[in-house]
Scaffold this motif. Sequence first.
Motif, mmCIF file in Angstrom:
data_model
loop_
_atom_site.group_PDB
_atom_site.id
_atom_site.type_symbol
_atom_site.label_atom_id
_atom_site.label_comp_id
_atom_site.label_asym_id
_atom_site.label_seq_id
_atom_site.Cartn_x
_atom_site.Cartn_y
_atom_site.Cartn_z
ATOM 1 N N GLU A 21 73.068 115.663 74.794
ATOM 2 C CA GLU A 21 71.629 115.868 74.612
ATOM 3 C C GLU A 21 70.892 114.544 74.795
ATOM 4 O O GLU A 21 71.483 113.471 74.684
ATOM 5 N N PRO A 22 69.575 114.631 75.025
ATOM 6 C CA PRO A 22 68.778 113.393 75.046
ATOM 7 C C PRO A 22 68.866 112.688 73.686
ATOM 8 O O PRO A 22 69.174 113.319 72.662
ATOM 9 N N ALA A 23 68.570 111.393 73.679
ATOM 10 C CA ALA A 23 68.663 110.593 72.457
ATOM 11 C C ALA A 23 67.809 111.199 71.346
ATOM 12 O O ALA A 23 66.636 111.517 71.543
ATOM 13 N N HIS A 24 68.427 111.362 70.185
ATOM 14 C CA HIS A 24 67.724 111.918 69.034
ATOM 15 C C HIS A 24 68.431 111.480 67.758
ATOM 16 O O HIS A 24 69.537 110.945 67.786
ATOM 17 N N VAL A 25 67.763 111.708 66.643
ATOM 18 C CA VAL A 25 68.317 111.363 65.344
ATOM 19 C C VAL A 25 68.041 112.526 64.398
ATOM 20 O O VAL A 25 67.023 113.210 64.511
ATOM 21 N N HIS A 26 68.973 112.764 63.498
ATOM 22 C CA HIS A 26 68.806 113.752 62.445
ATOM 23 C C HIS A 26 68.459 113.017 61.163
ATOM 24 O O HIS A 26 68.982 111.929 60.900
ATOM 25 N N VAL A 27 67.588 113.614 60.363
ATOM 26 C CA VAL A 27 67.224 113.044 59.063
ATOM 27 C C VAL A 27 67.477 114.110 58.018
ATOM 28 O O VAL A 27 67.059 115.265 58.173
ATOM 29 N N ARG A 28 68.161 113.714 56.959
ATOM 30 C CA ARG A 28 68.507 114.656 55.887
ATOM 31 C C ARG A 28 68.086 114.098 54.543
ATOM 32 O O ARG A 28 68.147 112.901 54.294
ATOM 33 N N ASN A 29 67.672 115.016 53.687
ATOM 34 C CA ASN A 29 67.411 114.745 52.281
ATOM 35 C C ASN A 29 67.838 116.006 51.537
ATOM 36 O O ASN A 29 67.209 117.054 51.675
#
Length: 78
Positions: A21-29
Amino acid sequence: MPTVLRWGPYRAFFYSADSAEPAHVHVRNGDMEAKFWLHDLSIAVNVGFRPHEIGSIIRHLRAHQPDLMDAWNEHFGN
């Protein structure tokens, strides 16, 4: 799942299987998670975060965008 950034209750990370996939980031809380495209920090997926939290997360990611792109390229070998 390498963690690339932590602040407050948030953790930004990559799924190692996402290299196609294209560059991405996941953020979790907790049980909330969102996915952000790194080229423009638009939101791809949101599960549970409220709009004001998304805005705050985007502002924080924007401040670290070059480092996140570097971490993506280093991890995925781009």
